[in-house]
Design an enzyme around this catalytic site. Structure first.
Site, PDB file in Angstrom:
ATOM      1  CB  CYS A  73      15.611   8.531 -13.196  1.00  0.00           C
ATOM      2  SG  CYS A  73      16.343   7.700 -11.768  1.00  0.00           S
ATOM      3  CB  CYS A  76      15.888   4.907 -13.424  1.00  0.00           C
ATOM      4  SG  CYS A  76      14.945   5.725 -12.122  1.00  0.00           S
TER       5      CYS A  76
END
Length: 327
Positions: A73, A76
């Site tokens: 991600c 993230c």
């Protein structure tokens, strides 16, 4: 108190990071029931098995943020540095727990996490707030301030515990608790003034001054702060006064030597002989109110401020001064 029996040596008073491992919470470790987060404990990874301990139980001590993320991600990875930075800045007001949803999918599934990054705040064992996406640092800070509200009660409890320990003569425990408070609230005036006072009483005046310098300018006149400053000023003044035996000799030869009596009063105060200091200054006020531009009365008021309004010598001295002035 030696350099280490003094809990501040080389630490907060010198502008460094205190090494005292104490913080707040319901745990049993640390001083007076307060346990201590280290830097590593502020941010940690968790698992499905450890989630109850790391998040649910720990959130009863302070809010815990859970960062749901995955290695693939990109947002993230963008959020993580800013989130960790702001958590460290919060100095224990919150903790951060990171959960890799690829390795541990059960918890995010139970909580209905459908998009990452997602940050959920837990408080008293329950999820209370959250956000999704790689939000800016300012928004993270607002979020943490919001979920950390209400921690003041624990600080008040800690201040009370520190005062109780100090009153019982346990300066080590008191110092540890004050240091822990300042980890979470670096400008807490009650803790700073108490630290400065303890350092002064330990004979470490320079370090006491360094602590006082950390007090915000708009709070420099708070009574507890003013009291410590007054103590330091009086000590520095007394150091210039000379030999008390010589002053007593001068006074015995000439009871109207107000300067000798005034200097002797300051020395009595430095020795902790507050009633004697009061009586010497009152004797000058009674004999010659105009001496040194009413200097004896003004100095007596300074002493009252340094001793504190509830001190027995202050209360008794104010009564005597009032009787003398308004008789």
């Amino acid at each position: 108190m030696s350099d280490w029996n003094n809990p501040y040596a080389g630490g907060y008073a010198n502008g460094g990071t205190t090494q005292t491992n104490v913080t707040f919470g319901a745990g049993s470790g640390g001083a007076a029931g307060f346990s201590a987060p280290s830097e590593a404990e502020l941010i940690k990874d968790t698992t499905t098995a450890a989630f109850a301990a790391d998040v649910i139980r720990e959130s009863r001590n302070q809010p815990v943020l859970v960062d749901f993320w995955a290695p693939w991600c990109g947002p993230c990875r963008q959020l993580a540095p800013a989130l960790e930075k702001v958590v460290r800045e919060a100095r224990g007001r919150v903790k951060l727990v990171k959960l890799n949803i690829d390795e541990h999918p059960a918890i995010p599934g139970q909580l209905g996490i459908q998009s990452i990054p997602a940050v959920i705040a837990f408080k008293d064992g329950q999820p209370v707030d959250g956000f999704m996406g790689a939000v800016p640092e300012s928004q993270i800070r607002e979020f943490i301030n919001r979920v950390a509200q209400g921690g003041g009660g624990r600080i008040e409890e800690a201040l009370a515990a520190a005062a109780e320990a100090r009153g019982a003569g346990d300066t080590q425990t008191a110092a540890q608790i004050y240091a822990a408070i300042l980890q979470q609230d670096p400008e807490n005036v009650d803790a700073l003034s108490a630290m400065a006072d303890m350092l002064f009483e330990a004979g470490q005046t320079d370090r006491a001054k360094q602590v006082l310098e950390r007090i915000p300018a708009d709070k420099a006149d708070v009574p507890a702060v003013a009291a410590v400053r007054a103590k330091i000023a009086l000590m520095e003044e007394v150091a210039k006064l000379g030999d008390p035996a010589e002053l007593e000799r001068r006074l015995a030869e000439n009871p109207s030597d107000h300067q000798a009596r005034f200097d002797l009063a300051l020395i009595c105060n430095a020795r902790g002989q507050r009633d004697a200091a009061t009586d010497h200054l009152l004797a000058i006020v009674k004999a010659d109110r105009t001496w040194n531009d009413d200097g004896a009365r003004k100095k007596l008021l300074e002493l009252f401020e340094a001793w504190g309004v509830t001190d027995k010598a202050t209360i008794a001295g104010r009564r005597k001064l009032s009787s003398l002035l308004f008789a």
